[in-house]
Design an enzyme around this catalytic site. Structure first.
Site, PDB file in Angstrom:
ATOM      1  N   ASN A  49       8.775 -33.729 -19.855  1.00 31.64           N
ATOM      2  CA  ASN A  49       9.871 -34.680 -20.090  1.00 31.64           C
ATOM      3  C   ASN A  49      10.325 -35.371 -18.805  1.00 31.64           C
ATOM      4  O   ASN A  49      11.378 -35.990 -18.772  1.00 31.64           O
ATOM      5  CB  ASN A  49      11.083 -33.971 -20.701  1.00 31.64           C
ATOM      6  CG  ASN A  49      10.789 -33.367 -22.048  1.00 31.64           C
ATOM      7  OD1 ASN A  49      10.077 -33.954 -22.854  1.00 31.64           O
ATOM      8  ND2 ASN A  49      11.312 -32.190 -22.294  1.00 31.64           N
ATOM      9  N   HIS A 135      18.730 -32.244 -33.041  1.00 34.09           N
ATOM     10  CA  HIS A 135      18.214 -31.171 -32.178  1.00 34.09           C
ATOM     11  C   HIS A 135      18.868 -29.827 -32.523  1.00 34.09           C
ATOM     12  O   HIS A 135      20.040 -29.776 -32.900  1.00 34.09           O
ATOM     13  CB  HIS A 135      18.545 -31.542 -30.728  1.00 34.09           C
ATOM     14  CG  HIS A 135      17.839 -30.722 -29.707  1.00 34.09           C
ATOM     15  ND1 HIS A 135      18.429 -29.649 -29.081  1.00 34.09           N
ATOM     16  CD2 HIS A 135      16.596 -30.834 -29.191  1.00 34.09           C
ATOM     17  CE1 HIS A 135      17.576 -29.137 -28.214  1.00 34.09           C
ATOM     18  NE2 HIS A 135      16.448 -29.845 -28.250  1.00 34.09           N
ATOM     19  N   GLU A 179      21.459 -38.530 -32.692  1.00 42.79           N
ATOM     20  CA  GLU A 179      20.758 -38.744 -31.436  1.00 42.79           C
ATOM     21  C   GLU A 179      20.363 -40.207 -31.352  1.00 42.79           C
ATOM     22  O   GLU A 179      20.326 -40.898 -32.365  1.00 42.79           O
ATOM     23  CB  GLU A 179      19.495 -37.870 -31.392  1.00 42.79           C
ATOM     24  CG  GLU A 179      19.842 -36.412 -31.194  1.00 42.79           C
ATOM     25  CD  GLU A 179      18.701 -35.470 -31.528  1.00 42.79           C
ATOM     26  OE1 GLU A 179      17.544 -35.802 -31.240  1.00 42.79           O
ATOM     27  OE2 GLU A 179      18.991 -34.392 -32.067  1.00 42.79           O
ATOM     28  N   SER A 183      13.534 -36.137 -30.922  1.00 46.79           N
ATOM     29  CA  SER A 183      12.535 -35.482 -30.080  1.00 46.79           C
ATOM     30  C   SER A 183      11.220 -35.158 -30.789  1.00 46.79           C
ATOM     31  O   SER A 183      10.206 -34.969 -30.130  1.00 46.79           O
ATOM     32  CB  SER A 183      13.125 -34.223 -29.456  1.00 46.79           C
ATOM     33  OG  SER A 183      13.750 -33.430 -30.426  1.00 46.79           O
ATOM     34  N   ASP A 208      23.887 -37.919 -28.878  1.00 55.09           N
ATOM     35  CA  ASP A 208      23.045 -37.223 -27.905  1.00 55.09           C
ATOM     36  C   ASP A 208      21.951 -38.204 -27.464  1.00 55.09           C
ATOM     37  O   ASP A 208      21.087 -38.576 -28.247  1.00 55.09           O
ATOM     38  CB  ASP A 208      22.456 -35.983 -28.592  1.00 55.09           C
ATOM     39  CG  ASP A 208      21.514 -35.199 -27.697  1.00 55.09           C
ATOM     40  OD1 ASP A 208      21.013 -35.759 -26.710  1.00 55.09           O
ATOM     41  OD2 ASP A 208      21.264 -34.017 -28.006  1.00 55.09           O
ATOM     42  N   HIS A 211      16.862 -38.234 -24.692  1.00 59.50           N
ATOM     43  CA  HIS A 211      15.535 -38.805 -24.398  1.00 59.50           C
ATOM     44  C   HIS A 211      15.590 -40.292 -24.044  1.00 59.50           C
ATOM     45  O   HIS A 211      14.559 -40.901 -23.790  1.00 59.50           O
ATOM     46  CB  HIS A 211      14.590 -38.622 -25.593  1.00 59.50           C
ATOM     47  CG  HIS A 211      14.228 -37.189 -25.818  1.00 59.50           C
ATOM     48  ND1 HIS A 211      13.307 -36.522 -25.045  1.00 59.50           N
ATOM     49  CD2 HIS A 211      14.697 -36.280 -26.696  1.00 59.50           C
ATOM     50  CE1 HIS A 211      13.205 -35.273 -25.457  1.00 59.50           C
ATOM     51  NE2 HIS A 211      14.041 -35.099 -26.463  1.00 59.50           N
ATOM     52  N   LYS A 239      15.595 -34.105 -18.237  1.00 58.44           N
ATOM     53  CA  LYS A 239      14.472 -34.924 -18.697  1.00 58.44           C
ATOM     54  C   LYS A 239      14.201 -36.016 -17.655  1.00 58.44           C
ATOM     55  O   LYS A 239      13.703 -35.705 -16.599  1.00 58.44           O
ATOM     56  CB  LYS A 239      14.756 -35.409 -20.105  1.00 58.44           C
ATOM     57  CG  LYS A 239      14.740 -34.174 -21.017  1.00 58.44           C
ATOM     58  CD  LYS A 239      14.893 -34.390 -22.471  1.00 58.44           C
ATOM     59  CE  LYS A 239      14.618 -33.075 -23.184  1.00 58.44           C
ATOM     60  NZ  LYS A 239      15.755 -32.597 -23.979  1.00 58.44           N
TER      61      LYS A 239
HETATM   62  C1  LIG Z   1      16.288 -31.395 -24.524  1.00 57.29           C
HETATM   63  C2  LIG Z   1      17.365 -31.734 -25.468  1.00 57.29           C
HETATM   64  C3  LIG Z   1      18.592 -31.091 -25.396  1.00 57.29           C
HETATM   65  C4  LIG Z   1      18.834 -29.924 -24.495  1.00 57.29           C
HETATM   66  O1  LIG Z   1      19.049 -30.329 -23.189  1.00 57.29           O
HETATM   67  P1  LIG Z   1      18.829 -29.296 -21.994  1.00 57.29           P
HETATM   68  O2  LIG Z   1      19.577 -29.884 -20.881  1.00 57.29           O
HETATM   69  O3  LIG Z   1      17.369 -29.212 -21.789  1.00 57.29           O
HETATM   70  O4  LIG Z   1      19.404 -27.984 -22.444  1.00 57.29           O
HETATM   71  C5  LIG Z   1      19.591 -31.534 -26.225  1.00 57.29           C
HETATM   72  N1  LIG Z   1      19.386 -32.532 -27.105  1.00 57.29           N
HETATM   73  C6  LIG Z   1      18.192 -33.136 -27.226  1.00 57.29           C
HETATM   74  C7  LIG Z   1      18.007 -34.225 -28.221  1.00 57.29           C
HETATM   75  C8  LIG Z   1      17.143 -32.750 -26.420  1.00 57.29           C
HETATM   76  O5  LIG Z   1      15.955 -33.315 -26.565  1.00 57.29           O
END
Ligand SMILES: *Cc1c(COP(=O)(O)O)cnc(C)c1O
Length: 386
Positions: A49, A135, A179, A183, A208, A211, A239
């Site tokens: 990522n 997620h 989101e 993902s 969220d 990505h 990421k």
């Molecule tokens: C990776 C991810 C998370 C978690 O984030 P981290 O900082 O790795 O714990 C939360 N939401 C989504 C959509 C993700 O892809």
């Protein structure tokens, strides 16, 4: 003495029988950010990522090292005790400035933020409505809250509207969670529309943007920035920032509320200085990388088109996350092994993570992948004999 019930061996055995047992395999990264070594063999990594290659960027490493040397290895306390250093505060101000938000607050990870925020923002008289494909961390947050919890069909705004209409005024408040980039499929949500709906129904909105940060949106600062009606925007630093941790942007009052009530913020040691330095440098670099991002976006399109030409269904992906949907689990595993044999790492994703018949290899592209590496991947895939 009575015997403890067996459950560990039983559960593990079930996983092994269904070929779903997973284990950890260590790799050693190379400085180019996309090549790794595993058991003495070199692989091109198509499942990371680190979208912009910032984990190995000299400025990111330099700032991280400087903060480590000047501030020590650990923050030594939680934020409300003595763990708020000037560098934490400065990074938060910088994030708020970049986002044009009133305030920002750091969290130790996206998982930690998602799994504790919804419970902090609701009580047993509230309702949480989340996208069906959210997620796992958001799901954890909703399930550990005391609120009622419903899910709307993936990206289906009519269903979201129906749920809101049905909710009427039974609840003291409603939080919608979704989101920007999903993902598993690499598709996007209709954020503007969802924000409009949230506004009309007087619901709060939590987005969220994990990505999208670094990759999409104006100056690469994600897809949720600047959308009115977004009450909490979550960005992650593990990421595209190539670092670790997460942040939210919100109103000043919301920040005060979280500092006072969010257990996932309060009861944990603050992020270590080296991490704060890496994130700060990364977030300063991201808006300066528009040309690199344009070239990267072009590579993403090339890979998606070439995968389709090679006969793979890439589903609804429109981003750097590109699934090649194979169908059967056995064929997906076979393809995954074939790719490994040819020096390519990519993740096989199977039920229950995706519906039966939807098994896939998920590729993620980094700005640091060369055109030759992308070509090589395509060549290998074209030679795959099902
Ligand atoms: C990776 C991810 C998370 C978690 O984030 P981290 O900082 O790795 O714990 C939360 N939401 C989504 C959509 C993700 O892809």
């Amino acid at each position: 003495m009575s015997k403890k019930p067996e459950f560990i061996d039983d559960e593990l055995q079930k996983r092994k029988i269904s070929q779903q047992f997973r284990s950890l395999t260590p790799i050693t990264p190379r400085p180019d950010g996309v090549t790794v070594e595993r058991n003495g063999k070199t692989y091109i990594n198509f499942c990371g990522n680190d979208y912009l290659g910032l984990a190995t960027h000299p400025q990111v490493i330099e700032r991280s090292r400087r903060y480590l040397e000047n501030y020590g290895a650990g923050a030594t306390a939680s934020r409300l005790i003595s763990g708020t250093m000037d560098i934490h505060q400065r990074l938060e101000s910088e994030i708020a400035r970049l986002y044009g938000a009133e305030a920002a607050l750091l969290f130790n990870s996206g998982f930690q933020a998602n799994s504790t925020l919804l419970g902090t923002l609701t009580d047993r008289h509230s309702l949480i409505i989340a996208d069906k494909k959210s997620h796992n961390s958001l799901l954890q947050g909703a399930l550990s809250s005391r609120a009622s919890f419903q899910r709307f069909r993936h990206n289906d705004t009519s269903h979201l509207r129906e749920l809101l209409e049905a909710a009427g005024d039974q609840f003291n408040r409603i939080w919608i969670a979704t989101e920007s980039v999903f993902s598993m499929d690499g598709d996007r949500s209709p954020l503007e529309e969802i924000a409009g709906i949230a506004g009309r129904f007087g619901a709060y909105l939590y987005v969220d943007d994990a990505h999208a940060v670094g990759v999409w949106g104006d100056d690469g600062l994600g897809l949720a920035r600047g959308i009115g009606d977004v009450d909490l925007l979550l960005g992650t630093c593990g990421k595209a920032c190539g670092s670790f941790g997460a942040y939210v942007t919100c109103s000043e009052a919301m920040r005060d509320y979280l500092v006072n009530f969010c257990a996932g913020f309060i009861y944990t040691t603050a992020l270590p200085p080296a991490v704060v330095g890496a994130t700060e440098a990364a977030l300063q670099l991201i808006p300066t990388l528009n040309d690199e991002r344009a070239a990267y976006h072009a590579n993403i399109e090339v890979l998606r088109r070439q995968l389709q030409k090679a006969g793979f269904d890439t589903g609804p992906s429109t981003t750097q996350i590109i699934p090649a949907i194979v169908g059967s689990e056995a064929q997906t595993l076979a393809l995954s092994e074939y790719l490994e044999k040819h020096g390519i790492l990519a993740t096989a994703i199977r039920p229950p993570t995706v519906p039966p018949g939807g098994s896939r290899i998920r590729f993620t592209l980094s700005r640091n992948h060369s055109e030759k590496q992308i070509d090589d991947l395509i060549k290998v895939l074209n030679k795959w004999d099902k």
